[in-house]
Design an enzyme around this catalytic site. Structure first.
Site, short mmCIF file in Angstrom:
data_model
loop_
_atom_site.label_atom_id
_atom_site.label_comp_id
_atom_site.label_asym_id
_atom_site.label_seq_id
_atom_site.Cartn_x
_atom_site.Cartn_y
_atom_site.Cartn_z
N ARG A 183 -7.49 -0.47 -6.75
CA ARG A 183 -7.69 0.50 -5.82
C ARG A 183 -8.03 2.23 -6.69
O ARG A 183 -7.16 2.16 -7.40
CB ARG A 183 -6.61 0.85 -4.90
CG ARG A 183 -6.49 -0.20 -3.81
CD ARG A 183 -5.63 -0.29 -2.45
NE ARG A 183 -6.21 0.56 -1.70
CZ ARG A 183 -5.62 1.27 -0.76
NH1 ARG A 183 -4.05 1.04 -0.58
NH2 ARG A 183 -6.22 2.19 0.23
N ASP B 117 -1.92 11.03 -2.37
CA ASP B 117 -2.36 9.68 -3.21
C ASP B 117 -2.85 10.35 -4.65
O ASP B 117 -2.67 9.54 -5.78
CB ASP B 117 -3.68 9.09 -2.65
CG ASP B 117 -3.03 8.23 -1.44
OD1 ASP B 117 -3.03 8.76 -0.30
OD2 ASP B 117 -2.73 7.14 -1.88
N ALA C 43 0.82 5.18 -2.39
CA ALA C 43 0.64 5.45 -3.64
C ALA C 43 2.01 5.01 -4.57
O ALA C 43 1.57 3.94 -5.46
CB ALA C 43 0.39 7.01 -4.00
N ASN D 183 -5.34 12.51 0.54
CA ASN D 183 -4.32 11.55 1.08
C ASN D 183 -5.08 11.00 2.20
O ASN D 183 -6.54 11.11 2.27
CB ASN D 183 -3.39 12.49 1.86
CG ASN D 183 -2.21 11.72 2.48
OD1 ASN D 183 -1.43 10.88 1.74
ND2 ASN D 183 -1.90 11.90 3.60
N ARG E 12 0.78 -1.29 0.10
CA ARG E 12 -0.04 -0.08 0.04
C ARG E 12 0.79 1.50 0.06
O ARG E 12 2.18 1.17 0.13
CB ARG E 12 -0.91 -0.10 1.26
CG ARG E 12 -0.52 -0.48 2.50
CD ARG E 12 0.55 0.06 3.15
NE ARG E 12 0.27 1.46 3.41
CZ ARG E 12 0.99 2.70 3.45
NH1 ARG E 12 2.46 1.97 3.80
NH2 ARG E 12 0.86 3.77 3.60
O1 MRU Z 1 -4.62 3.16 2.06
P1 MRU Z 1 -3.12 3.60 2.08
O2 MRU Z 1 -2.16 2.92 2.99
O3 MRU Z 1 -2.52 2.94 0.59
O4 MRU Z 1 -2.89 5.02 1.89
C1 MRU Z 1 -1.68 5.47 1.85
C2 MRU Z 1 -1.63 7.17 2.11
O5 MRU Z 1 -2.60 7.51 2.18
C3 MRU Z 1 -0.18 7.64 1.73
O6 MRU Z 1 -0.07 8.84 2.73
C4 MRU Z 1 0.15 8.05 0.57
O7 MRU Z 1 -0.14 6.95 -0.50
C5 MRU Z 1 1.24 8.75 0.15
S1 MRU Z 1 2.38 7.37 0.23
C6 MRU Z 1 4.20 7.84 -0.15
#
Ligand code: MRU
Length: 348
Positions: A89, A237, A48, A247, A46
């Site tokens: 996703r 994201d 982005a 985000n 997980r």
């Molecule tokens: O649901 P997730 O854990 O994939 O969400 C991740 C986030 O919101 C992070 O802050 C974002 O992807 C930035 S990662 C460098």
């Protein structure tokens, strides 16, 4: 050395299972694109940029299976593989960015033999992974200048090594500030309901000996009001053309609190997170996840049976609340509509 959560060794993709951290460090192995899609959906991987890297390998694995007489026939099948990976996703644009890049790579090498094309696509996925690690280091250096010595920095979710090809975006800025000799203490929001802050940010910072203090999400305002936080830095994201930033859920709340307390609120993200195709944050699709993430903590039930639940996984912070957006090509401030376009179209 910060952890690299995605490795490609001997034709196998290895990913640390982020669902089990910090209790267990289990590496899962992948050679099938359907399994990679499932790993993205179920959050083995997980964050982005990490999702983008995993999807690129998934696409290359899918290509490996295709039997086709012509490039046109290959391309039809390759589209189907990418569609499966793209349906995992919806919010992080890096997923779609990586799949587009893999499709462009296939098109650009259409004259290769089928075997040659398949090898090139594995090579492209490896380049995406290596590039991500490199650019996070550059992004980190660009952002480190904004972090004062002795800063107490609040972060939300995990925008660290685990969320990327390595090093991290928001945590990459913190790592770069530490490497530059600054003293930095991190305050990590736990990040309900999936607890990326408690389980992942706390784990990877502790592992790298960077001071970290864990708080529940609802404690941030109190600490700010007591003068115990100097700035906020988060990842992203998807960033719309005007700077509105999606985000992890709860980021918007933190941004409003930061504004109320006069604290800088920084977003750190690679150029691949900027989606110039959408004018503002209202166009960003927000993933809704399973109600069980809210009603349960592991196996333990927290809420009454049958209660109505909402579980949006992301929110959008309006550009006006963001002090600066840090990328590998420089720092955008002020008129994001102009500045982000300049950075995104700038020569590398
Ligand atoms: O649901 P997730 O854990 O994939 O969400 C991740 C986030 O919101 C992070 O802050 C974002 O992807 C930035 S990662 C460098």
């Amino acid at each position: 050395m910060s952890i690299k959560p995605i490795l490609y060794e001997n034709n196998v993709l290895k990913m640390i299972d982020q669902r089990l951290l910090p209790v267990e460090e289990l590496w899962l192995e992948y050679t099938d694109y359907r399994a990679v899609a499932e790993a993205i959906k179920t959050m083995v991987v997980r964050g982005a940029p990490a999702i983008g890297v995993a999807a690129a390998f998934g696409a290359a694995f899918g290509a490996r299976e295709i039997v086709a007489e012509s490039y046109e026939a290959f391309s039809v099948e390759f589209e189907k593989v990418c569609a499966v990976l793209g349906a995992t996703r919806p919010t992080a644009v890096n997923l779609f960015w990586a799949l587009d890049r893999m499709k462009r790579c296939a098109d650009a090498h259409r004259t290769l033999s089928l075997a040659g094309l398949k090898a090139r696509l594995i090579g492209e996925a490896m380049e995406i992974a290596a590039e991500d690690l490199r650019l996070n280091r550059t992004l980190g250096k660009n952002g480190a200048e904004l972090i004062p010595d002795n800063a107490r920095v609040l972060t939300h979710c995990n925008a660290g090594a685990l969320a990327t090809g390595g090093y991290g975006t928001a945590l990459g800025v913190i790592r770069a500030a530490v490497e530059a000799g600054k003293k930095v203490a991190v305050i990590a929001d736990e990040t309900r309901p999936w607890l990326q802050g408690a389980r992942l940010t706390a784990w990877e910072l502790q592992r790298d000996n960077i001071p970290v203090t864990l708080i529940c999400d609802n404690m941030a305002g109190h600490l700010m009001s007591k003068g115990e936080i100097d700035c906020v830095i988060v990842g992203a994201d998807r960033i719309a053309a005007n700077g509105d930033t999606a985000n992890k859920i709860g980021t918007y709340t933190v941004a409003v609190l930061a504004r109320e307390h006069g604290l800088p609120f920084y977003v750190a993200a690679p150029i691949s997170t900027i989606d110039l195709a959408i004018p503002d944050g209202s166009h960003i699709p927000i993933e809704e996840r399973d109600r069980r993430e809210v009603t349960h903590s592991g196996e333990r039930q927290l809420a009454p049976e049958g209660v109505a639940v909402r579980n949006p996984a992301f929110d959008v912070t309006p550009a006006r609340l963001i002090t600066a957006i840090i990328t590998e090509r420089g720092v955008a401030r002020g008129n994001y509509g102009v500045e982000l376009k300049k950075l995104a179209t700038k020569d590398k």
